[in-house]
Design a protein around this motif. Structure first.
Motif, PDB file in Angstrom:
ATOM      1  N   VAL A 137      -2.686 -11.891   1.452  1.00  0.00           N
ATOM      2  CA  VAL A 137      -3.169 -11.807   0.074  1.00  0.00           C
ATOM      3  C   VAL A 137      -3.877 -13.116  -0.271  1.00  0.00           C
ATOM      4  O   VAL A 137      -3.299 -14.192  -0.125  1.00  0.00           O
ATOM      5  N   THR A 138      -5.107 -13.012  -0.723  1.00  0.00           N
ATOM      6  CA  THR A 138      -5.856 -14.229  -1.036  1.00  0.00           C
ATOM      7  C   THR A 138      -6.128 -14.365  -2.534  1.00  0.00           C
ATOM      8  O   THR A 138      -6.519 -15.429  -3.002  1.00  0.00           O
ATOM      9  N   ASP A 139      -5.908 -13.289  -3.264  1.00  0.00           N
ATOM     10  CA  ASP A 139      -6.197 -13.281  -4.693  1.00  0.00           C
ATOM     11  C   ASP A 139      -5.075 -13.986  -5.462  1.00  0.00           C
ATOM     12  O   ASP A 139      -3.956 -13.493  -5.546  1.00  0.00           O
ATOM     13  N   GLU A 140      -5.402 -15.145  -6.030  1.00  0.00           N
ATOM     14  CA  GLU A 140      -4.382 -15.959  -6.713  1.00  0.00           C
ATOM     15  C   GLU A 140      -3.652 -15.165  -7.803  1.00  0.00           C
ATOM     16  O   GLU A 140      -2.456 -15.336  -8.027  1.00  0.00           O
ATOM     17  N   SER A 141      -4.376 -14.259  -8.464  1.00  0.00           N
ATOM     18  CA  SER A 141      -3.754 -13.533  -9.577  1.00  0.00           C
ATOM     19  C   SER A 141      -2.657 -12.580  -9.107  1.00  0.00           C
ATOM     20  O   SER A 141      -1.897 -12.055  -9.907  1.00  0.00           O
ATOM     21  N   LEU A 142      -2.573 -12.349  -7.799  1.00  0.00           N
ATOM     22  CA  LEU A 142      -1.528 -11.451  -7.291  1.00  0.00           C
ATOM     23  C   LEU A 142      -0.284 -12.198  -6.806  1.00  0.00           C
ATOM     24  O   LEU A 142       0.687 -11.591  -6.369  1.00  0.00           O
ATOM     25  N   ARG A 143      -0.339 -13.521  -6.912  1.00  0.00           N
ATOM     26  CA  ARG A 143       0.766 -14.322  -6.386  1.00  0.00           C
ATOM     27  C   ARG A 143       2.124 -13.887  -6.948  1.00  0.00           C
ATOM     28  O   ARG A 143       3.088 -13.685  -6.198  1.00  0.00           O
ATOM     29  N   THR A 144       2.228 -13.727  -8.275  1.00  0.00           N
ATOM     30  CA  THR A 144       3.526 -13.351  -8.840  1.00  0.00           C
ATOM     31  C   THR A 144       3.989 -11.997  -8.315  1.00  0.00           C
ATOM     32  O   THR A 144       5.175 -11.804  -8.062  1.00  0.00           O
ATOM     33  N   GLN A 145       3.066 -11.083  -8.162  1.00  0.00           N
ATOM     34  CA  GLN A 145       3.457  -9.768  -7.625  1.00  0.00           C
ATOM     35  C   GLN A 145       4.001  -9.900  -6.202  1.00  0.00           C
ATOM     36  O   GLN A 145       4.984  -9.243  -5.845  1.00  0.00           O
ATOM     37  N   VAL A 146       3.353 -10.727  -5.394  1.00  0.00           N
ATOM     38  CA  VAL A 146       3.817 -10.934  -4.018  1.00  0.00           C
ATOM     39  C   VAL A 146       5.250 -11.451  -4.034  1.00  0.00           C
ATOM     40  O   VAL A 146       6.133 -10.928  -3.345  1.00  0.00           O
ATOM     41  N   ILE A 147       5.488 -12.465  -4.863  1.00  0.00           N
ATOM     42  CA  ILE A 147       6.787 -13.122  -4.875  1.00  0.00           C
ATOM     43  C   ILE A 147       7.861 -12.228  -5.509  1.00  0.00           C
ATOM     44  O   ILE A 147       8.955 -12.056  -4.961  1.00  0.00           O
ATOM     45  N   HIS A 148       7.528 -11.633  -6.647  1.00  0.00           N
ATOM     46  CA  HIS A 148       8.522 -10.774  -7.300  1.00  0.00           C
ATOM     47  C   HIS A 148       8.882  -9.575  -6.430  1.00  0.00           C
ATOM     48  O   HIS A 148      10.031  -9.155  -6.374  1.00  0.00           O
TER      49      HIS A 148
END
Ligand code: HEM
Ligand code: SF4
Lengths: 408, 67
Positions: free
Chosen positions: B41-52
């Motif tokens: 995943v490279t899209d910064e805005s998806l970071r929280t989704q990745v982690i959660h």
């Protein structure tokens, strides 16, 4: 030894159990379970001298008392078999499929279910659950009060079950009665009678499916397209499957749905909060599934082994309870508080490992759909004054009634 | 940023919790098992989704490394 005498039951503590690991906690009969079972599980979990202890109650068995260890046990069927679902084992009872099978046998039976109970197959049930919830609420809305279990949370999962096996939901009431007789019948005769009626009914359903050849619903699929070892599923196995859906998919949903409404009825503000924000509505049942888990599963050792500081002997039994794992304060800070926005909610309300609830996607759909339809129709939902609630608690944990009222 | 998702398929038992908390990141097959093993995943805005999504997995099947 923690709190009590070592030999409360006829069977002495076996030699392979160290005395410092022995307790006398009774997860089936402690009278406090009727008032606040989850509070007691949290207390035991916090006070346990070790994460695995031996209790002298119920003929003697292990209790696993940390989230991490419970997840590990459920994920390791090679050592922790599902062959008995009761403590002590019920001798001679027919196997529940796939619940009481272990891999690799389990895998064959289980994969048949996943095909029809995956998240994408569930859309249909969403619409059905909404329609049924509205029909049931139509009957009581004007009265301004009811026992929400009798009115909604008992009949709804039953109707949906009948739908799932392709039987007309008009027979829900009859079915609810048999179910009650089966689980709560006052004597063996009543229970066996109920089981026979249920089996006759399921047999009828299977015969209907064979005749019409359809494979749209779950039962139709198993009857007409299901394959075990490249052969059609035998009549005996079909009956065992259908009977397990009945056991696994009715009271669990009833109990969880009741817990959701119980929480709302006792927490002013919760109802509005849920109606205002759809993402809460999705996280809410998950947090209720954690805080008020409804299943305590049992596992049996396949052989002698050493585990987390204890010596285990073949055939030793374990409570590996989801309701214990989910109130472990090391995993869930402040475990008895319901927090809609709890981060890292990796609860195991639906179990873990290969036996993870096959109906979890269906159950979630049902819970969210019902909340969404019913909450706007019962404004200011609250308990009826003077209500004293009671739980039954053992392998399954639930309330016995939920008398509520609302504004009309 | 670059986040690499690893899913231990032997542990994943199809809870679908990852996809509930990370709907734009985690994909499921028809039976509800996660198929995003190896996804980057490279899209910064998806970071929280990745982690959660990772932290919601009851089986602890997901790990994420900053690549
Ligand atoms: C909120 C409702 C529900 C809860 C909390 C729940 C919970 C559970 C749990 C904890 C297990 C694992 C038991 C173990 O490991 O020994 C399980 C298994 C199972 N559940 Fe559910 N369940 C629910 C609803 C349903 C529904 C609606 C169905 C209907 C199809 C269902 C079908 C099954 C089946 C077939 C199994 C056995 C799976 C296997 O052994 O592989 N459950 N459930
Ligand atoms: S939450 Fe974990 S177990 Fe569930 S589908 Fe995702 S990866 Fe698999």
């Amino acid at each position: 030894m923690v709190g009590g005498v070592i030999q409360t039951q006829d069977r002495p503590v076996p030699d392979h159990v160290e005395p410092t690991y022995v307790v006398d906690w009774d997860y089936l009969k402690d009278p406090r379970l009727q008032i606040d079972p989850h509070g007691l599980y949290a207390k035991w979990t916090a006070e346990a001298p070790h994460e695995v202890v031996w209790t002298t109650a119920n003929g003697g068995h292990w209790m696993i008392l940390s989230n991490e260890a419970i997840v590990e046990a459920l994920q390791t069927p090679e050592l922790f078999s599902s062959k008995h679902t009761g403590i002590p084992p019920r001798p001679g009872a027919a196997k529940l499929i796939p619940e009481e099978l272990d891999p690799p046998e389990h895998t064959k039976y289980r994969s048949q279910l996943n095909k029809r109970l995956g998240p994408k197959m569930i859309k249909y049930f969403d619409g059905r659950a909404r329609a049924m919830a509205n029909e049931l609420i139509d009957r009581v809305q004007a009265a301004g009060k009811c026992d929400l279990m009798q009115a909604l949370t008992i009949p709804l999962p039953c109707s949906l079950f009948l739908d799932m096996v392709g039987l007309p939901s008009e027979r829900t009431e009859e079915f609810v009665q048999w179910k009650d007789e089966l689980f709560q019948g006052s004597n063996n005769e009543i229970r066996i009678g109920a089981q026979q009626r249920i089996n006759a009914y399921l047999e009828e359903a299977i015969a209907l499916k064979r005749k019409d050849g359809g494979a749209d619903d779950l039962l139709g699929y198993l009857v007409n397209e299901g394959r075990i070892d490249d052969e059609p599923i035998t009549q005996a196995d079909l009956m065992a499957y259908a009977f397990l859906f009945f056991i696994a998919g009715l009271d669990t949903v009833t109990a969880t749905m009741t817990n959701c409404f119980h929480y709302i009825a006792t927490h002013p503000g919760a109802q509005d909060k849920l109606l205002e924000n759809r993402s809460f509505l999705i996280d809410f049942p998950e947090e209720i599934l954690r805080r008020y888990s409804v299943v305590n599963s049992v596992r049996t050792a396949t052989r002698d082994f050493e585990w987390r500081g204890v010596q285990i002997k073949a055939e030793d039994q374990f409570v590996a309870g989801t309701a214990f794992a989910n109130v472990d304060g090391k995993e869930f800070p402040d475990p008895l508080t319901v927090d809609f926005e709890r981060e890292n909610n990796r609860h195991i309300g639906f179990g873990a490992g290969p036996h993870r609830c096959a109906g979890s996607h269906l159950a979630r759909t049902e819970l969210v759909a019902v909340m969404q339809e019913v909450l706007p129709r019962l404004p200011n939902l609250r308990l009826q004054p003077g209500t004293d609630l009671k739980y039954y608690a053992g392998g399954l944990i639930g309330l016995t009634e939920l008398p509520v009222e609302w504004d009309v | 940023m670059e986040l690499k998702i690893t899913v231990d398929r032997s542990k994943c038992s199809g809870h679908a919790r990852c996809a509930m908390k990370g709907p734009d990141v985690y994909e499921l097959d028809d039976e509800g098992f996660c198929i995003s093993d190896g996804k980057i995943v490279t899209d910064e805005s998806l970071r929280t989704q990745v982690i959660h999504g990772m932290k919601a997995c009851p089986e602890r099947a997901i790990s994420v490394i900053e690549a």
